[in-house]
Scaffold this motif. Structure first.
Motif, PDB file in Angstrom:
ATOM      1  N   ARG A 131     -12.442  -0.124  -2.607  1.00 56.22           N
ATOM      2  CA  ARG A 131     -11.171   0.553  -2.295  1.00 56.22           C
ATOM      3  C   ARG A 131     -10.047  -0.457  -2.084  1.00 56.22           C
ATOM      4  NH1 ARG A 131      -9.331   4.734  -3.951  1.00 56.22           N
ATOM      5  NH2 ARG A 131      -7.913   5.073  -2.255  1.00 56.22           N
ATOM      6  N   ARG A 132     -10.467  -1.679  -1.624  1.00 58.22           N
ATOM      7  CA  ARG A 132      -9.449  -2.715  -1.359  1.00 58.22           C
ATOM      8  C   ARG A 132      -9.993  -4.063  -1.745  1.00 58.22           C
ATOM      9  NH1 ARG A 132      -4.564  -2.256   1.563  1.00 58.22           N
ATOM     10  NH2 ARG A 132      -4.567  -4.358   0.829  1.00 58.22           N
ATOM     11  N   TYR A 133      -9.129  -4.924  -2.255  1.00 54.88           N
ATOM     12  CA  TYR A 133      -9.491  -6.319  -2.491  1.00 54.88           C
ATOM     13  C   TYR A 133      -8.447  -7.171  -1.786  1.00 54.88           C
ATOM     14  CZ  TYR A 133     -12.750  -4.685  -6.025  1.00 54.88           C
ATOM     15  OH  TYR A 133     -13.781  -4.050  -6.672  1.00 54.88           O
ATOM     16  N   TYR A 134      -8.933  -8.023  -0.844  1.00 57.02           N
ATOM     17  CA  TYR A 134      -8.006  -8.885  -0.108  1.00 57.02           C
ATOM     18  C   TYR A 134      -8.007 -10.277  -0.753  1.00 57.02           C
ATOM     19  CZ  TYR A 134      -7.825  -5.334   3.552  1.00 57.02           C
ATOM     20  OH  TYR A 134      -7.618  -4.157   4.241  1.00 57.02           O
ATOM     21  N   THR A 139      -7.686   1.507  -6.481  1.00 55.62           N
ATOM     22  CA  THR A 139      -7.896   0.419  -5.520  1.00 55.62           C
ATOM     23  C   THR A 139      -6.562  -0.253  -5.231  1.00 55.62           C
ATOM     24  OG1 THR A 139      -9.190  -1.581  -5.054  1.00 55.62           O
ATOM     25  CG2 THR A 139      -8.328  -1.354  -7.280  1.00 55.62           C
ATOM     26  N   CYS A 140      -6.579  -1.129  -4.217  1.00 50.12           N
ATOM     27  CA  CYS A 140      -5.376  -1.896  -3.866  1.00 50.12           C
ATOM     28  C   CYS A 140      -5.757  -3.369  -3.770  1.00 50.12           C
ATOM     29  CB  CYS A 140      -4.813  -1.416  -2.527  1.00 50.12           C
ATOM     30  SG  CYS A 140      -3.350  -2.364  -2.011  1.00 50.12           S
ATOM     31  N   ASP A 191      -4.100  -8.355   3.979  1.00 52.31           N
ATOM     32  CA  ASP A 191      -4.250  -7.590   5.228  1.00 52.31           C
ATOM     33  C   ASP A 191      -3.081  -7.996   6.120  1.00 52.31           C
ATOM     34  OD1 ASP A 191      -6.990  -7.003   7.569  1.00 52.31           O
ATOM     35  OD2 ASP A 191      -4.823  -6.600   7.688  1.00 52.31           O
ATOM     36  N   ASN A 193       0.833  -1.201   0.000  1.00 55.25           N
ATOM     37  CA  ASN A 193       0.000   0.000   0.000  1.00 55.25           C
ATOM     38  C   ASN A 193       0.872   1.258   0.000  1.00 55.25           C
ATOM     39  OD1 ASN A 193      -2.395   1.397   0.121  1.00 55.25           O
ATOM     40  ND2 ASN A 193      -3.242   0.044   1.713  1.00 55.25           N
TER      41      ASN A 193
END
Ligand code: GZL
Length: 341
Positions: free
Chosen positions: A317-320, A146-147, A151, A135
């Protein structure tokens, strides 16, 4: 006689000439412009990827995942750059992508800070930026779309909670536990998150003594060097937390050199991150006690994000990416056979 022959000679000459011309230029004369590679190339989505380096087995797998995703067959033209762990090389690569007016920029930031200016330049050029793996720490979150990644704080917490369970299982819950930590690249989001996550669990246990923690850059060489230093300074290490498998490989070498032992039956407990196949083989052998997975296969996730953007859709905003925790109990031979990295 002659005229007839000269007439037929002329006809033969014209025919021969036409055949030669067709052989030389026929393919171009009748090329359907749709098949023209130049035109096809212009229809492809151009993606500039700045990969931070090739420091670890994880990184190699991550690069393969990206190169397998953004192929000609999938309708992409990939411009790939390896920054060899240097932020200035990533900044140069991103500026080159901007000047080439690529359709998308994807990059794995080697560290979290120092990106505002170049991301502002990409924004002004109207080029969407997608973060991969790690990030960035920026005020203006509109600087990237997005990222896609992990995590890292949760990964650190998983390691801490596994150690809690393991100490309880061994009946050591109240005993003093001496811990050293091999940290990844200073200022990278994986190093920051894993350190903070583990520390948040350790803070709940007064008997957990974190003797030392040092940056070892996610490489086996530095992992071995730093571990040698720890062994010289601390004769009573009980646990090593190593923030990636490559550093773990180096650390185990150093521990064995010192005459001490590792793993399930050893005198030093080893916690590692990434879960490369080569490390999971050591988990199955009992040399690494637990490996917290960090999934490098992000290419498919990145493809889906760009598909959504191309279709004018909204993205999160985020994809894990999905990740697991591996111990000797769940690393099977079948799992090892099927593992893609
Ligand atoms: C994690 C990634 C880290 C890996 C290391 O997402 O940033 O960088 O854990 C790699 O193996 O070097």
């Amino acid at each position: 006689m002659f005229r007839k022959r000269s007439y037929s000679l002329a006809v033969i000459g014209i025919l021969l000439g036409s055949i030669i011309l067709l052989m030389l230029f026929g393919s171009r004369l009748f090329t359907d412009i749709e098949e023209d590679p130049q035109v096809e190339e212009e229809k492809r989505i151009v993606v500039g990827v700045s990969q931070l380096g090739s420091e670890s087995g994880w990184r190699t797998a991550n690069t393969e995942s990206v190169q397998n995703a953004f192929t000609t067959q999938n309708g992409y033209f990939l411009i790939f750059n390896n920054a060899r762990q240097k932020q200035e090389n990533q900044l140069k690569a991103i500026r080159s992508f901007i000047s080439q007016r690529v359709d998308y920029i994807i990059f794995s930031p080697v560290v979290e800070t120092g990106w505002e200016t170049v991301l502002q330049e990409a924004k002004e050029a109207g080029i969407p930026v997608i973060l991969m793996d790690r990030n960035v720490d920026v005020e203006d979150e509109s600087l990237y779309v997005t990222c896609v990644g992990s995590d890292f704080t949760a990964e650190g917490e998983k390691a801490g909670h596994w150690l809690e369970q393991e100490l309880r299982r061994r009946g050591y819950a109240g005993n003093d536990v001496n811990i050293v930590i091999l940290m990844g690249t200073e200022g990278s989001s994986s190093q920051i998150g894993r350190t903070a996550g583990f520390a948040s669990v350790a803070a709940e246990h007064k008997n957990w003594n974190i003797l030392d923690q040092e940056f070892a850059d996610f490489t086996s060489t530095r992992g071995r060097e730093v571990m040698r230093g720890f062994l010289r300074k601390y004769p009573d290490i009980d646990v090593v937390v190593s923030q990636n498998d490559d550093m773990t490989f180096g650390a185990i070498e150093a521990i064995r050199e010192s005459g001490r032992t590792v793993g399930v039956d050893g005198d030093i407990v080893i916690l590692s991150f990434d879960a490369l196949r080569s490390a999971l083989e050591m988990v199955a052998a009992g040399d690494i006690n637990v490996d917290i997975e960090c999934n490098p296969n992000q290419g498919e996730y990145l493809l889906r994000v760009i598909d959504m953007l191309e279709a004018g859709g909204q993205v999160e905003r985020r994809y894990y990416v999905e990740e697991d925790v591996f111990t000797i109990e769940n690393v099977t031979q079948e799992l090892l056979r099927e593992r893609t990295y």
